[in-house]
Scaffold this active site. Structure first.
Site, PDB file in Angstrom:
ATOM      1  N   HIS A   1      24.348 -36.152  75.618  1.00 25.70           N
ATOM      2  CA  HIS A   1      24.860 -37.382  76.252  1.00 25.70           C
ATOM      3  C   HIS A   1      24.088 -38.562  75.697  1.00 25.70           C
ATOM      4  O   HIS A   1      23.052 -38.963  76.239  1.00 25.70           O
ATOM      5  CB  HIS A   1      24.692 -37.315  77.780  1.00 25.70           C
ATOM      6  CG  HIS A   1      25.530 -36.249  78.405  1.00 25.70           C
ATOM      7  ND1 HIS A   1      26.746 -36.493  79.000  1.00 25.70           N
ATOM      8  CD2 HIS A   1      25.334 -34.903  78.505  1.00 25.70           C
ATOM      9  CE1 HIS A   1      27.266 -35.362  79.436  1.00 25.70           C
ATOM     10  NE2 HIS A   1      26.414 -34.372  79.153  1.00 25.70           N
TER      11      HIS A   1
ATOM     12  N   HIS B   1      32.618 -29.739  80.487  1.00 23.38           N
ATOM     13  CA  HIS B   1      31.593 -29.323  81.427  1.00 23.38           C
ATOM     14  C   HIS B   1      32.323 -28.422  82.408  1.00 23.38           C
ATOM     15  O   HIS B   1      33.284 -28.868  83.046  1.00 23.38           O
ATOM     16  CB  HIS B   1      31.021 -30.519  82.170  1.00 23.38           C
ATOM     17  CG  HIS B   1      30.104 -31.361  81.335  1.00 23.38           C
ATOM     18  ND1 HIS B   1      30.522 -32.066  80.260  1.00 23.38           N
ATOM     19  CD2 HIS B   1      28.759 -31.583  81.458  1.00 23.38           C
ATOM     20  CE1 HIS B   1      29.484 -32.699  79.729  1.00 23.38           C
ATOM     21  NE2 HIS B   1      28.406 -32.430  80.426  1.00 23.38           N
TER      22      HIS B   1
ATOM     23  N   GLN C   1      33.172 -38.315  83.673  1.00 21.98           N
ATOM     24  CA  GLN C   1      32.001 -37.909  84.466  1.00 21.98           C
ATOM     25  C   GLN C   1      32.297 -37.817  85.971  1.00 21.98           C
ATOM     26  O   GLN C   1      31.830 -36.919  86.645  1.00 21.98           O
ATOM     27  CB  GLN C   1      30.859 -38.920  84.230  1.00 21.98           C
ATOM     28  CG  GLN C   1      29.670 -38.788  85.173  1.00 21.98           C
ATOM     29  CD  GLN C   1      28.724 -37.671  84.793  1.00 21.98           C
ATOM     30  OE1 GLN C   1      28.015 -37.764  83.803  1.00 21.98           O
ATOM     31  NE2 GLN C   1      28.714 -36.598  85.577  1.00 21.98           N
TER      32      GLN C   1
ATOM     33  N   HIS D   1      25.814 -30.171  72.329  1.00 23.72           N
ATOM     34  CA  HIS D   1      26.084 -30.768  73.650  1.00 23.72           C
ATOM     35  C   HIS D   1      25.018 -31.795  74.006  1.00 23.72           C
ATOM     36  O   HIS D   1      23.873 -31.454  74.293  1.00 23.72           O
ATOM     37  CB  HIS D   1      26.127 -29.686  74.737  1.00 23.72           C
ATOM     38  CG  HIS D   1      26.583 -30.209  76.067  1.00 23.72           C
ATOM     39  ND1 HIS D   1      27.778 -29.839  76.641  1.00 23.72           N
ATOM     40  CD2 HIS D   1      26.033 -31.114  76.917  1.00 23.72           C
ATOM     41  CE1 HIS D   1      27.926 -30.472  77.796  1.00 23.72           C
ATOM     42  NE2 HIS D   1      26.874 -31.253  77.986  1.00 23.72           N
TER      43      HIS D   1
ATOM     44  N   GLU E   1      29.420 -26.006  86.263  1.00 27.25           N
ATOM     45  CA  GLU E   1      27.981 -26.297  86.249  1.00 27.25           C
ATOM     46  C   GLU E   1      27.501 -26.317  87.693  1.00 27.25           C
ATOM     47  O   GLU E   1      27.226 -27.364  88.271  1.00 27.25           O
ATOM     48  CB  GLU E   1      27.696 -27.641  85.554  1.00 27.25           C
ATOM     49  CG  GLU E   1      26.199 -27.863  85.330  1.00 27.25           C
ATOM     50  CD  GLU E   1      25.871 -29.199  84.668  1.00 27.25           C
ATOM     51  OE1 GLU E   1      26.804 -29.978  84.399  1.00 27.25           O
ATOM     52  OE2 GLU E   1      24.679 -29.465  84.440  1.00 27.25           O
TER      53      GLU E   1
ATOM     54  N   ASP F   1      21.586 -31.437  75.737  1.00 24.77           N
ATOM     55  CA  ASP F   1      22.239 -32.039  76.895  1.00 24.77           C
ATOM     56  C   ASP F   1      21.655 -33.410  77.249  1.00 24.77           C
ATOM     57  O   ASP F   1      22.368 -34.400  77.246  1.00 24.77           O
ATOM     58  CB  ASP F   1      22.177 -31.091  78.107  1.00 24.77           C
ATOM     59  CG  ASP F   1      23.204 -31.416  79.187  1.00 24.77           C
ATOM     60  OD1 ASP F   1      24.012 -32.335  78.987  1.00 24.77           O
ATOM     61  OD2 ASP F   1      23.205 -30.725  80.236  1.00 24.77           O
TER      62      ASP F   1
HETATM   63 ZN   LIG Z   1      26.376 -32.347  79.715  1.00 22.67          ZN
END
Ligand SMILES: [Zn+2]
Length: 427
Positions: free
Chosen positions: A57, A208, A150, A55, A211, A307
């Protein structure tokens, strides 16, 4: 290439590993070296399959400070900051930062990354940039991309259309962010739509999910249900799942059984979860990482992801999956010997299964991808964030690192420091 005398993550000692044609030809004690073979002395150090980050970005990595710093350190300011940065991005800048991060990764023995890529930008700039990076790094690093809305699939205009376009361009995994939609109902609707899209196209899913510290954020329940309804068992991952930390224990017990039934995988992101969750708490402050040992005990694959590194959400990190494993170990209190080894697997073999890497491992026939660590066991590797003495990809050395040592000038003491625990004198 023949690597002599290494120990393995499963505890085997004094093993040799023979590489031929980019694959592992044999592994075992005292192998014969065919003529012309390069011999590398492993000196009893730990040989591991490479680290895998399930995971990440990559589109935001190393953008720290642009256009400004995240002063509150919260998830919400991070998302706002990313929104400010997005219109300023260029393809060249994304490619340059991503390649630089991949260099760091290789030096750390991290040879496979699943990266989410934001599709809530009608230009799909980051998608095109990372598809290009994926091709550039393919000889030395496996990059798998997840189409990630996102700003919310239903909340952000054109997100669904953009996500489909990203998949058409070659992004391989369907992402989502149900807890960021406008309502719980819309979150559930986004999960349904995205799972149907994945079923239609035969793709994996990695969302996701939940969270948040809100114990009533239960989108993972819908994710597990849709997985069963659409026959996606074994192809779906719930990332973060931090709300599970705060859930009622009775409900969590029921939920974990449903997740196991659906063969969901889970990725916790310990560095980020411990930094971003609990921000609305005074004291006591919740840790906000999902229930890793309980999920593992129920038979689910649970990996630890990095992440973020130096981005709007996180101002630390250096592509070191041993740092990630260490934080996971501490936050989840996974301190028994077997639990510490599970933490190592969460950044190696379990993460590889979740990402779906083929030919991963140290068995004969596997791809010759591995890392030689300056440690005598997985738990020692985590404790020391062990130096990556040698990183090998398809049988070629792609990185070397000097052993971590120090020259001491102390009266009556040895001239260099030995970091390993040899047990010391008998008492
Ligand atoms: Zn993430």
């Amino acid at each position: 290439m023949l690597i002599r005398n290494v120990c393995l993550p499963d505890g085997r000692e004094a093993q040799d590993l023979l590489v031929q044609d980019g694959r592992i030809a044999a592994i075992g004690p005292q192998l014969a070296a065919p003529e012309g073979t390069e011999i590398i002395e492993g000196q009893g150090w730990l040989l591991s399959p490479p680290f895998v980050d399930a995971h990440f970005h990559l589109d935001a990595a190393l953008s720290h400070g642009q256009p400004r710093f995240n002063e509150s350190g919260t998830l919400l300011e991070g998302i706002a900051l990313w929104g400010e940065l997005k219109p300023l991005l260029t393809q060249e800048a994304i490619v340059e930062r991503a390649l630089r991060y991949c260099d760091w990764a290789v030096a750390r023995g991290l040879l496979a990354i699943r990266s989410h890529v934001d599709v809530c930008d009608d230009r799909l700039l980051a998608v095109e940039a990372l598809l290009h990076v994926k091709k550039l790094v393919a000889p030395y690093l496996d990059l798998q991309l997840v189409a990630f809305p996102q700003d919310g699939l239903l909340r952000s205009a054109n997100a669904l259309a953009n996500l489909r376009r990203a998949l058409d361009l070659g992004v391989e995994v369907v992402g989502g962010i149900p807890h960021h939609e406008r309502t719980m109902a819309q979150g559930a609707e986004s999960v349904r739509l995205l799972c149907e899209l994945a079923a239609e196209r035969g793709l994996r899913v990695d969302m996701h999910c939940d969270e948040t510290d809100d114990p009533l954020s239960r989108h993972v329940e819908t994710l597990a249900f849709e997985t069963q309804r659409l026959g996606l068992q074994g192809r779906v991952t719930g990332s973060h799942l931090t709300s599970m930390h705060s859930m009622d224990n009775y409900y969590a017990a029921k939920l974990i059984r449903l997740m196991a039934e659906s063969r969901l995988s889970v990725v916790a992101n310990p560095l980020i979860n411990i930094s971003l969750q609990g921000r609305f708490d005074s004291y006591p402050k919740r840790r906000g990482m999902t229930r890793v040992p309980e999920l593992m005990a129920a038979g689910l694959d649970v990996a630890f992801g990095h992440d973020c590194v130096l981005d709007p959400w996180y101002s630390m990190g250096s592509a070191d999956m041993l740092e990630v494993a260490s934080m996971g170990l501490h936050v989840a209190q996974m301190t028994s010997r077997s639990a510490m080894r599970q933490c190592f697997e969460a950044v190696t073999s379990i993460a590889a299964r979740i990402v779906g890497l083929e030919g991963y491992g140290l068995d004969a026939g596997c791809k010759a991808d591995f890392v030689l660590l300056q440690a005598r066991s997985p738990e020692e590797a985590i404790r020391l964030r062990a130096a990556r003495l040698l990183v090998v990809r398809r049988g070629q050395v792609v990185s070397r690192m000097a052993p971590a040592t120090a020259r001491l000038s102390l009266p009556g003491r040895p001239p260099s420091v030995d970091w390993s625990n040899t047990g010391g004198a008998k008492v």
